[in-house]
Design an enzyme around this catalytic site. Structure first.
Site, PDB file in Angstrom:
ATOM      1  CD  GLU A  36      -4.340 -12.185   1.702  1.00  0.00           C
ATOM      2  OE1 GLU A  36      -3.450 -11.327   1.707  1.00  0.00           O
ATOM      3  OE2 GLU A  36      -5.555 -11.908   1.708  1.00  0.00           O
TER       4      GLU A  36
ATOM      5  CD  GLU B 277     -11.521  -2.009   5.538  1.00  0.00           C
ATOM      6  OE1 GLU B 277     -11.590  -3.195   5.906  1.00  0.00           O
ATOM      7  OE2 GLU B 277     -12.084  -1.085   6.151  1.00  0.00           O
TER       8      GLU B 277
ATOM      9  CB  CYS C  65      -9.674  -9.401   1.156  1.00  0.00           C
ATOM     10  SG  CYS C  65     -11.354  -8.756   1.101  1.00  0.00           S
TER      11      CYS C  65
ATOM     12  CE  LYS D 179      -1.041   3.538  -6.437  1.00  0.00           C
ATOM     13  NZ  LYS D 179      -0.928   2.272  -7.227  1.00  0.00           N
TER      14      LYS D 179
HETATM   15  P1  NAD Z   1      -0.768  -4.302  -2.311  1.00  0.00           P
HETATM   16  O1  NAD Z   1      -0.687  -4.009  -0.872  1.00  0.00           O
HETATM   17  O2  NAD Z   1       0.433  -4.848  -3.003  1.00  0.00           O
HETATM   18  O3  NAD Z   1      -1.183  -3.023  -3.154  1.00  0.00           O
HETATM   19  C1  NAD Z   1      -2.348  -2.306  -2.869  1.00  0.00           C
HETATM   20  C2  NAD Z   1      -2.186  -0.876  -3.321  1.00  0.00           C
HETATM   21  O4  NAD Z   1      -1.150  -0.279  -2.562  1.00  0.00           O
HETATM   22  C3  NAD Z   1      -1.798  -0.721  -4.788  1.00  0.00           C
HETATM   23  O5  NAD Z   1      -2.468   0.386  -5.341  1.00  0.00           O
HETATM   24  C4  NAD Z   1      -0.310  -0.436  -4.698  1.00  0.00           C
HETATM   25  O6  NAD Z   1       0.174   0.304  -5.788  1.00  0.00           O
HETATM   26  C5  NAD Z   1      -0.236   0.373  -3.423  1.00  0.00           C
HETATM   27  N1  NAD Z   1       1.073   0.405  -2.763  1.00  0.00           N
HETATM   28  C6  NAD Z   1       2.048  -0.537  -2.799  1.00  0.00           C
HETATM   29  N2  NAD Z   1       3.117  -0.128  -2.073  1.00  0.00           N
HETATM   30  C7  NAD Z   1       2.813   1.090  -1.576  1.00  0.00           C
HETATM   31  C8  NAD Z   1       3.497   2.021  -0.749  1.00  0.00           C
HETATM   32  N3  NAD Z   1       4.718   1.786  -0.291  1.00  0.00           N
HETATM   33  N4  NAD Z   1       2.875   3.174  -0.417  1.00  0.00           N
HETATM   34  C9  NAD Z   1       1.610   3.427  -0.854  1.00  0.00           C
HETATM   35  N5  NAD Z   1       0.931   2.583  -1.658  1.00  0.00           N
HETATM   36  C10 NAD Z   1       1.509   1.432  -2.007  1.00  0.00           C
HETATM   37  O7  NAD Z   1      -2.025  -5.270  -2.450  1.00  0.00           O
HETATM   38  P2  NAD Z   1      -2.483  -6.048  -3.735  1.00  0.00           P
HETATM   39  O8  NAD Z   1      -1.493  -7.138  -3.956  1.00  0.00           O
HETATM   40  O9  NAD Z   1      -2.787  -5.068  -4.819  1.00  0.00           O
HETATM   41  O10 NAD Z   1      -3.887  -6.659  -3.263  1.00  0.00           O
HETATM   42  C11 NAD Z   1      -3.999  -7.856  -2.620  1.00  0.00           C
HETATM   43  C12 NAD Z   1      -4.107  -7.646  -1.120  1.00  0.00           C
HETATM   44  O11 NAD Z   1      -5.218  -6.791  -0.836  1.00  0.00           O
HETATM   45  C13 NAD Z   1      -4.392  -8.929  -0.383  1.00  0.00           C
HETATM   46  O12 NAD Z   1      -3.604  -8.972   0.780  1.00  0.00           O
HETATM   47  C14 NAD Z   1      -5.859  -8.817  -0.029  1.00  0.00           C
HETATM   48  O13 NAD Z   1      -6.252  -9.580   1.070  1.00  0.00           O
HETATM   49  C15 NAD Z   1      -5.999  -7.365   0.223  1.00  0.00           C
HETATM   50  N6  NAD Z   1      -7.401  -6.968   0.129  1.00  0.00           N
HETATM   51  C16 NAD Z   1      -8.075  -6.616   1.269  1.00  0.00           C
HETATM   52  C17 NAD Z   1      -9.424  -6.282   1.228  1.00  0.00           C
HETATM   53  C18 NAD Z   1     -10.201  -5.906   2.486  1.00  0.00           C
HETATM   54  O14 NAD Z   1     -11.296  -5.356   2.369  1.00  0.00           O
HETATM   55  N7  NAD Z   1      -9.687  -6.172   3.659  1.00  0.00           N
HETATM   56  C19 NAD Z   1     -10.091  -6.291  -0.007  1.00  0.00           C
HETATM   57  C20 NAD Z   1      -9.385  -6.658  -1.138  1.00  0.00           C
HETATM   58  C21 NAD Z   1      -8.031  -6.983  -1.065  1.00  0.00           C
END
Ligand code: NAD
Length: 505
Positions: free
Chosen positions: A409, A278, A312, A202
């Site tokens: 963040e 992650e 991230c 997804k």
């Molecule tokens: P997000 O958490 O808003 O979304 C990530 C994914 O989760 C998307 O596909 C979204 O559609 C899905 N999602 C949202 N709500 C959900 C739910 N209730 N149930 C299941 N899936 C759901 O994150 P984002 O804004 O897309 O990305 C930025 C974040 O990702 C930042 O916090 C960043 O630090 C983190 N990140 C972490 C890493 C790592 O390796 N630790 C790498 C890249 C990004």
């Protein structure tokens, strides 16, 4: 500040053709499908808000179809019972296909996500190919152990023979974010398929185009139908349905800490499926007084401004020894001032738009909140461009540890700086965060560097560098930055169960 957003078009015929084909579909059981609801979501270019195309707005019914396809492909053994060598050959082929389509993929990623072209072309898309090649090599190294237990109640004259065998965990749901779509997806898909699992991806709703193109390449490489599926859609709809589904064995998630928490709660309420997380970060870059300034200053600037700060592990907290504080701060501010903002397809551009207006407004809100709390903007701090999606590279000083700009963040091109008096202050300052994803230490003194590397609570500590990624280097977080590791040999274990076989013979 000037934002260069001329009418930028992709150069490759393949990217043009992919976009010209218009509405995209999801991959379920080897077929390209519409959502059951018939609804769609626009894919937009965040540099100018133009519509690039659209993807299906998948929901629970589509997730259910995809899980059934993945389960069938898992149970019939078409992939997991293939010889490891054959599985590896197909994953290697995925890597080759990514590389032979690299210009197209980089352009599509820039158009959909906003990132400067060089980020995708030279770092992320090669990184995605490397993931497939690395885990292709691991398919043939999945192995258990023989064990000699001390059990002494076997029948007389009999022996105990015990061993473990590794088995693919089953059907996996992978949920990924928008900041570096293709490479973060590859970090899930490659080990998951290498382990012999079937899966449903997804991708993030704002950046699904390259996932769909990758799906085409995965089929072309020879991954059997139903083994790899894609359901596009919104997090609270398609994502939530995937986490709730009782026939999914594991969720592997990359995204924000808040969503990670929701996913964990949902998984606990459903079938207690396993979850790998992650999550977010607020990583410190620490510049000591003996650092090599020619390397450290551009290094810490790149640590925050690369990919427009949407990384991230971005070095978003800058701690500088007081003896070199003014020099380093001025150097980073100078780099920020001279960066070119604009459409990522423009080869001169170093800072693209944020992924959407919501994210840009969020970043601007943090900057304004910091100013209201007494911090000083040294450079940047503006929201600009016709769409309001651009934030100028921003350096903020006069910060206190308790400010939200230091604790939370921001996920944009914003770094907060503070002086340190001595090396003894560093661990407490660096560790004063609920996150623990990464850090970098800039010093020429190896004993100082390794002492700090041990004292900092983070999944990765870089010395005299930042943002060094490789498929062989585990990445993941301490504390609220997550629960597992992507990349590296151990990453394949997240997709394997250990079965113990104990026999009296
Ligand atoms: P997000 O958490 O808003 O979304 C990530 C994914 O989760 C998307 O596909 C979204 O559609 C899905 N999602 C949202 N709500 C959900 C739910 N209730 N149930 C299941 N899936 C759901 O994150 P984002 O804004 O897309 O990305 C930025 C974040 O990702 C930042 O916090 C960043 O630090 C983190 N990140 C972490 C890493 C790592 O390796 N630790 C790498 C890249 C990004």
């Amino acid at each position: 500040m000037e934002v260069i957003v001329s009418d930028q078009q992709p150069q490759t015929a393949a990217a043009k053709a992919f976009l010209a084909a218009g509405a995209k579909k999801m991959l379920i059981g080897g077929d390209w499908s519409e959502a059951e609801s018939g609804e769609r979501l626009d894919s937009r270019d965040p540099a100018n808000d133009s519509v690039l195309g659209s993807v299906p707005r998948g929901g629970a019914a589509d997730v259910d179809k995809a899980v059934k396809a993945a389960r069938q492909a898992f149970d019939n053994g078409v992939w997991r019972n293939m010889t490891p060598d054959d599985r590896g050959r197909i994953l290697w082929k995925v890597a080759e296909l990514i590389e032979s389509n690299i210009d197209e993929l980089a352009e599509l990623e820039t158009l959909d996500q906003g990132k400067p072209l060089f980020v995708g072309r030279w770092a992320e898309i090669p990184g995605a190919a490397m993931q497939f090649r690395y885990f292709a090599g691991l398919t043939s190294k999945i192995q258990g152990e023989t064990i000699t237990p001390s059990i002494n109640y076997q029948p007389p004259g009999k022996n105990i023979f015990a061993y473990t065998q590794k088995e693919p965990i089953g059907v996996v749901g992978a949920i990924t974010p928008w900041n570096s779509p293709l490479v973060l997806e590859a970090m899930k898909i490659a080990p998951c398929l290498a382990a012999g699992c079937s899966m449903i991806l997804k991708p993030a709703e704002d950046t699904s185009l390259t996932a769909i193109r990758l799906g085409e390449l995965i089929l072309e490489a020879g991954v059997p139908e139903g083994v790899f599926n894609i359901v596009t859609g919104l997090g609270p709809e398609a994502g939530q349905a995937l986490v709730e589904h009782p026939d999914v064995d594991k969720i592997t998630f990359t995204g924000s800490t808040a969503t990670g928490r929701t996913i964990l709660e949902t998984a606990a309420r459903s079938n207690l499926k396993k979850v790998a997380l992650e999550l977010g970060g607020k990583s410190p870059s620490i510049v000591m007084d003996d650092a090599e300034m020619d390397i450290a200053i551009p290094g810490v600037a790149n640590a925050i401004f690369f990919n427009t700060g949407q990384v991230c592990v971005a070095g978003s907290r800058l701690y500088i020894h007081k003896a070199v504080y003014d020099k380093v701060l001025a150097g980073v501010a100078d780099i920020a001032t001279n960066m070119k903002l604009g459409h990522g397809l423009d080869p001169d551009v170093q800072i693209g738009p944020l992924v959407n207006r919501t994210q840009a407004d969020r970043v601007k809100g943090y900057i304004d909140g910091g100013i209201a709390a007494g911090a000083e903007v040294v450079v940047g701090g503006e929201q600009c461009g016709d769409t309001g999606n651009f934030i100028t590279p921003t350096v903020i000083a006069n910060t206190r540890q308790d400010m939200s700009i230091v604790q939370e963040e921001i996920f944009g091109p914003v770094v907060v700086a503070a002086p340190i008096d001595s090396i003894d202050d560093v661990p407490a300052m660096a560790n004063a965060s609920r996150y623990g994803l990464a850090a970098s230490v800039w010093t020429q003194d190896i004993s100082r560097a390794t002492r700090l590397a041990s004292a900092i609570k983070a999944g990765t500590v870089w010395i005299n560098c930042h943002l060094m990624f490789d498929a062989s280097l585990p990445i993941g977080g301490y504390k609220e930055s997550g629960w597992s590791r992507d990349s590296g040999i151990q990453a394949i274990d997240h997709y394997l169960e250990t079965k113990t076989v104990c026999a009296v013979v």
